[in-house]
Motif scaffolding. Structure first.
Motif, short mmCIF file in Angstrom:
data_model
loop_
_atom_site.label_atom_id
_atom_site.label_comp_id
_atom_site.label_asym_id
_atom_site.label_seq_id
_atom_site.Cartn_x
_atom_site.Cartn_y
_atom_site.Cartn_z
N VAL A 30 -29.47 11.24 -4.84
CA VAL A 30 -29.01 11.85 -6.09
C VAL A 30 -27.94 11.01 -6.77
O VAL A 30 -27.73 11.10 -7.98
CB VAL A 30 -28.49 13.29 -5.86
N ASP A 31 -27.27 10.15 -6.00
CA ASP A 31 -26.24 9.28 -6.58
C ASP A 31 -26.76 7.85 -6.78
O ASP A 31 -26.01 6.89 -6.72
CB ASP A 31 -24.99 9.27 -5.71
N TYR A 32 -28.08 7.71 -7.05
CA TYR A 32 -28.65 6.37 -7.15
C TYR A 32 -28.00 5.53 -8.24
O TYR A 32 -28.02 4.29 -8.19
CB TYR A 32 -30.17 6.45 -7.37
N ALA A 33 -27.38 6.16 -9.24
CA ALA A 33 -26.72 5.41 -10.31
C ALA A 33 -25.56 4.57 -9.78
O ALA A 33 -25.14 3.61 -10.44
CB ALA A 33 -26.23 6.36 -11.39
N ALA A 34 -25.06 4.90 -8.59
CA ALA A 34 -23.96 4.13 -8.01
C ALA A 34 -24.46 2.92 -7.24
O ALA A 34 -23.65 2.14 -6.73
CB ALA A 34 -23.14 5.02 -7.07
N HIS A 35 -25.78 2.74 -7.17
CA HIS A 35 -26.35 1.66 -6.35
C HIS A 35 -27.32 0.84 -7.21
O HIS A 35 -28.51 0.78 -6.94
CB HIS A 35 -27.09 2.24 -5.14
N ASP A 36 -26.80 0.23 -8.27
CA ASP A 36 -27.66 -0.47 -9.22
C ASP A 36 -27.58 -1.99 -9.12
O ASP A 36 -28.12 -2.70 -9.96
CB ASP A 36 -27.33 -0.02 -10.64
N ASP A 37 -26.93 -2.51 -8.08
CA ASP A 37 -26.80 -3.96 -7.91
C ASP A 37 -27.98 -4.45 -7.06
O ASP A 37 -27.90 -4.52 -5.84
CB ASP A 37 -25.47 -4.29 -7.23
N GLU A 38 -29.08 -4.80 -7.72
CA GLU A 38 -30.32 -5.11 -7.01
C GLU A 38 -30.32 -6.50 -6.40
O GLU A 38 -29.74 -7.45 -6.96
CB GLU A 38 -31.51 -4.97 -7.96
N LEU A 39 -31.01 -6.64 -5.28
CA LEU A 39 -31.21 -7.94 -4.66
C LEU A 39 -31.95 -8.87 -5.62
O LEU A 39 -32.82 -8.44 -6.38
CB LEU A 39 -32.03 -7.82 -3.38
N SER A 40 -31.63 -10.14 -5.54
CA SER A 40 -32.33 -11.15 -6.34
C SER A 40 -33.70 -11.42 -5.73
O SER A 40 -34.00 -11.04 -4.59
CB SER A 40 -31.52 -12.45 -6.36
N THR A 41 -34.52 -12.12 -6.48
CA THR A 41 -35.83 -12.52 -5.96
C THR A 41 -35.69 -13.32 -4.67
O THR A 41 -36.39 -13.06 -3.68
CB THR A 41 -36.58 -13.37 -7.00
N ASP A 42 -34.79 -14.31 -4.68
CA ASP A 42 -34.62 -15.16 -3.48
C ASP A 42 -34.18 -14.34 -2.28
O ASP A 42 -34.63 -14.60 -1.15
CB ASP A 42 -33.60 -16.26 -3.77
N ASP A 43 -33.31 -13.35 -2.49
CA ASP A 43 -32.89 -12.50 -1.38
C ASP A 43 -34.07 -11.72 -0.81
O ASP A 43 -34.23 -11.60 0.41
CB ASP A 43 -31.79 -11.54 -1.83
#
Length: 382
Positions: A30-43
């Motif tokens: 429900v708090d997904y808005a706090a986790h918006d720093d996505e992994l890069s393609t290379d990661d």
């Protein structure tokens, strides 16, 4: 605790929490808005290589909606090159002819397409979008590309009485598998439990209709009816056993033993930006805490079924009681089983629930973040 755990055979790559749908039963936090720093393609490519080297054999690309990522084809191609069996779990939104062709060329093996209902009105209401006709077109596109198709429909109070027509729809679309997944009450579904939990009579009728269709169709389509926890009164192994075969990687790189484990307090879950998949799986506190049976308390410790169900779901135990180390309240032996019985009794009561549905969207998620990322608790435990 297992000293040398078996490898994570099944890797779920949640490549994004972004999604054009707003489903009231979404399992994203429900708090997904706090986790918006996505992994890069290379990661992501590094994670795929490390997990494959550790022994993972199946990779599901999920979200949110994974097609939001414009590098999805790159990730699928690398997974295919590494030897994974690849699966796309999608709402269908974004699966254009061009992207379908690109994913086919990349080596995608399998597509799971979600519908919310067999009717346009309820499908679009539950997803808060106008997507029913689009999903129908995508179903044909999946078949035209020669992919095996799993049609997934989350079942709950608002669509369970349509189950015969849902099965008929799956047959008409040529699905090889139909997953009738009774709602599990986590995240957004927990927020909406009072509106979504069906009655026992609805479930019994739905299962009877499903069995009639199984007998009629034979081997033409495989129909899976996933039993609901609250009515079944039989706790299930947490993803077939915590840290035994399943690893979820969240969009920001956190490695989890199940979709919702990040809600559990006091656990250190590793982030794969600065940790290898092997170290996360074998050495981290998060993956080792509930492996096996050594962590159990009574009544689980002396229960004859402890090896069968491993105490049930840790997240469900925490959501309902604020204690992740006790027996899943679904179990009749749990001292908190009354919380589940109360919820079922409320579902049996006459009259429609007054509380409106809370649809998954960034605004609602930010409100949960502002409230302190608290896990919703339907009742205060005794």
């Amino acid at each position: 605790m297992n000293i040398s755990p078996n490898p994570p055979l099944w890797l779920l790559a949640e490549v994004t929490y972004s999604c054009p749908l707003h489903c009231a039963f979404c399992y994203n936090p429900v708090d997904y808005a706090a986790h918006d720093d996505e992994l890069s393609t290379d990661d992501w490519l590094r994670v795929l290589r490390e997990a494959r080297a550790l022994g993972a054999v199946q990779c599901g690309f999920s979200g949110g909606e994974p097609l939001v990522r414009d590098d999805l084809e790159v990730m699928v191609a690398e997974a295919h090159r590494l030897g994974y069996y690849t699966n796309l779990l999608t709402s269908g939104v974004g699966l254009t002819e061009a992207r379908a062709a690109a994913l086919k060329a990349a080596g995608l093996d399998h597509v799971q397409l979600s519908f919310q209902d067999s009717t346009r009105e309820m499908n679009d209401f539950l997803s808060h979008t106008k997507t029913f006709e689009l999903k129908q077109r995508v179903a044909k596109r999946i078949k035209d590309n020669g992919w095996p198709m799993v049609l997934n429909v989350v079942i709950h109070r608002l669509n369970i009485d349509h189950i015969g027509r849902i099965i008929e729809m799956a047959v008409e679309m040529g699905a090889e598998y139909l997953e009738l997944a009774n709602t599990q009450y986590y995240s957004w579904a927990l927020e909406n439990r009072g509106q979504l939990l069906p009655t026992r009579a609805q479930l019994q009728r739905a299962e009877a209709i499903t069995n009639e269709w199984r007998a009629k169709l034979g081997n033409a389509i495989r129909i899976l009816f996933v039993a609901p926890d609250y009515h079944d009164a039989t706790p299930k192994k947490c993803v077939n056993g915590w840290g035994s075969m399943f690893m979820t990687i969240t969009p920001d790189g956190t490695a989890l033993p199940c979709h919702t484990a990040r809600m559990l307090p006091g656990l250190d879950f590793p982030n794969l930006r600065n940790c290898s998949v092997q170290s996360a799986w074998q050495d981290s506190e998060g993956f080792n805490r509930y492996r096996g049976t050594g962590w159990m308390k009574e009544p689980c410790t002396s229960c004859e079924f402890k090896e069968r169900d491993l105490g049930g779901c840790r997240c469900q135990a925490y959501m309902l009681t604020r204690d992740a180390e006790i027996a899943d309240p679904v179990c009749p032996k749990s001292p908190y089983h009354s919380l589940v019985l109360d919820a079922v009794r409320e579902a049996e009561a006459d009259g429609a629930p007054a509380k409106p549905l809370v649809f998954r969207d960034p605004k609602a998620s930010r409100q949960f973040v502002e409230a302190g990322n608290a896990v919703s608790m339907p009742k205060t435990p005794p």
